[in-house]
Design an enzyme around this catalytic site. Structure first.
Site, PDB file in Angstrom:
ATOM      1  CG  LEU A  36       0.364   7.722   6.924  1.00 27.46           C
ATOM      2  CD1 LEU A  36      -0.397   8.972   7.214  1.00 27.46           C
ATOM      3  CD2 LEU A  36       1.716   7.864   7.884  1.00 27.46           C
ATOM      4  CG  ASN A  94      -0.358   1.522  -1.517  1.00 31.44           C
ATOM      5  OD1 ASN A  94      -0.395   2.682  -0.641  1.00 31.44           O
ATOM      6  ND2 ASN A  94       0.900   1.020  -1.770  1.00 31.44           N
ATOM      7  CG  HIS A 103       4.693   3.511  -8.895  1.00 28.24           C
ATOM      8  ND1 HIS A 103       5.654   3.079  -7.901  1.00 28.24           N
ATOM      9  CD2 HIS A 103       5.211   2.422  -9.886  1.00 28.24           C
ATOM     10  CE1 HIS A 103       6.249   2.080  -7.928  1.00 28.24           C
ATOM     11  NE2 HIS A 103       5.799   1.353  -8.837  1.00 28.24           N
ATOM     12  CG  HIS A 111       9.442   6.212  -6.291  1.00 29.97           C
ATOM     13  ND1 HIS A 111       9.047   6.127  -7.780  1.00 29.97           N
ATOM     14  CD2 HIS A 111       8.251   5.826  -5.697  1.00 29.97           C
ATOM     15  CE1 HIS A 111       8.353   5.205  -7.976  1.00 29.97           C
ATOM     16  NE2 HIS A 111       7.436   5.282  -6.524  1.00 29.97           N
ATOM     17  CG  ASN A 133       9.297  -1.061  -7.340  1.00 33.28           C
ATOM     18  OD1 ASN A 133       9.709  -0.570  -8.267  1.00 33.28           O
ATOM     19  ND2 ASN A 133       8.124  -1.209  -7.577  1.00 33.28           N
ATOM     20  CG  ASP A 178       8.334   5.262  -1.678  1.00 39.75           C
ATOM     21  OD1 ASP A 178       7.368   4.953  -1.228  1.00 39.75           O
ATOM     22  OD2 ASP A 178       8.839   4.870  -2.640  1.00 39.75           O
TER      23      ASP A 178
END
Ligand SMILES: [Zn+2]
Length: 432
Positions: free
Chosen positions: A71, A102, A187, A240, A286, A313
């Site tokens: 966000l 992040n 990740h 992901h 990514n 994502d």
């Protein structure tokens, strides 16, 4: 456009309902009372003195749940804010979103968790869960105070965007998180292997002359974290997942009862590396878009339950960030507003996936991964619903895009199936 004045108690009738656990949508009616689902009956109409919202011709589902959203607030409000991101979310049928850590400052302190939850309260679009950072400033060294972060409201932990390179740090994080029953979302990217890479390593990277990111970049990282989940017995969620090899590692881990779950994005289910031939920077993501074979295997893995759920994502970037050479463009695309419509168009309409399956993968399954009360139509569940016209054809464009950023390869694309609005805690918001 559906017109409805909010009331505290009423019935929704006439719609086809896609409820997780059912093979196909069927006509049903739902009784909503004070923001909670009171009752669901499997017939087309009911006799009642209560107000009735007639939704003949619409598909009614639990509100979608996205457990992987960026966000950008605090810190990068020029890309997205909590208000605009959650506005895009409800336009895509999401009533619950979990946002990644992040930001700037990073979500590594209870005050940042509280700030985000307060901002969401003010925005008032949908429910928000905060995923706090595993390590201080996402640096992969010092583990945060998970207990305090959980007390402040954090629902999970992740350094998403970065792989925790030090295995001992990851082991400690899993041990600590396990004691608090918080999942750690990884990740998985062995950065020493992907270093200069720009796209999936294979035929097309050779053809286009772009440095490749081999599948093993992801797989070696997944393998280590699965091994550590086995060692610690703590919950690991793989963000992901994108390669056939990752699917194989997770399949074997599940057979061995290791507590691992995994997600796949809408783009990794519908787009492959051959599409990069036009150097569209909005397709730079990514992990990178993989081969067609990987894409097909990801879909199979969803059907067989090896991969648990679909997560967007959603990663906003401004045009100015993306209007650079391919190698300089930051990876990521937005996806909250188009996730359902894209998957409905590419997978359901083509007969590759059932609509009820798709709905379950976007509701009950992601909610179960995070252990949050969402994504069902059970009695007593929050009255969070999405109302969809499954046949409406619409073009996603800059006008109706609700994100501040427009980094989507789908801008200008005609899609089938459009969310008309959502109920959050029984309160209706139209989004068309
Ligand atoms: Zn990531």
């Amino acid at each position: 456009m559906i017109k409805w004045k909010n009331r505290s108690e009423f019935w929704i009738t006439g719609a086809e309902i896609a409820a997780p656990g059912r093979k196909k949508p069927a006509p049903g009616c739902i009784h909503l009372k004070r923001g909670i689902i009171e009752e669901l009956v499997w017939k087309k109409s009911v006799e009642t003195d209560l107000p009735v919202l007639e939704l003949d011709g619409y598909l009614l589902t639990p509100g979608f749940v996205d457990i992987h959203t960026h966000l950008r607030e605090p810190g990068y409000e020029e890309k997205e804010t909590i208000a605009t991101g959650t506005s895009a979310a409800i336009a895509g049928g999401f009533t619950t979103v979990a946002c990644m850590a992040n930001t700037d400052p990073v979500v590594d302190d209870p005050s940042v968790v509280r700030y985000i939850l307060d901002r969401n309260e003010q925005a008032g679009n949908c429910r928000l869960y905060v995923i706090a950072a595993v390590t201080r400033n996402l640096e992969g060294r010092d583990i945060n105070e998970f207990g305090l972060l959980r007390e402040a409201g954090a629902a999970a932990l992740s350094d998403d965007g970065k792989y925790i390179a030090n295995a001992r740090v990851m082991r400690s994080a899993l041990e600590y998180a396990g004691m608090l029953e918080l999942p750690v979302i990884s990740h998985c990217e062995e950065i020493s292997l992907s270093a200069e890479g720009l796209m999936n390593e294979g035929y097309y990277s050779t053809k286009l002359g772009l440095a490749g990111i081999p599948a093993e970049t992801e797989e070696t990282a997944v393998y280590r974290d699965v091994a550590l989940a086995g060692l610690t017995g703590s919950r690991l969620h793989v963000a992901h997942a994108s390669t056939a090899g990752t699917v194989e590692i997770i399949r074997r881990a599940k057979e061995r009862q290791i507590p691992v779950t995994a997600e796949v994005t809408p783009h990794h289910l519908t787009m492959d590396d051959s599409m990069l031939q036009d150097y569209d920077r909005n397709l730079k993501v990514n992990p990178p878009l993989r081969s067609r074979e990987d894409v097909d295997i990801m879909l199979d893995a969803l059907s067989s339950g090896v991969i648990d759920c679909i997560s967007t994502d959603h990663a906003p970037h401004n045009e100015i960030d993306k209007e650079v050479e391919f190698d300089l463009a930051p990876p990521g695309m937005i996806g909250l507003q188009t996730a359902f419509a894209l998957l409905n168009t590419e997978l359901v309409e083509t007969g590759k996936l059932g609509i009820a399956q798709l709905v379950a993968l976007m509701t009950e399954s992601p909610a179960r991964v995070l252990g949050i009360p969402a994504g069902t139509l059970d009695k007593g569940a929050p009255a969070d619903l999405a109302v969809i016209d499954p046949d409406e054809q619409w073009v996603y464009d800059r006008e109706n895009n609700r994100s501040i950023s427009s980094n989507s390869p789908l801008i200008g694309r005609k899609l089938t199936g459009r969310v008309q609005g959502v109920f959050v805690g029984g309160k209706w918001t139209s989004t068309v």
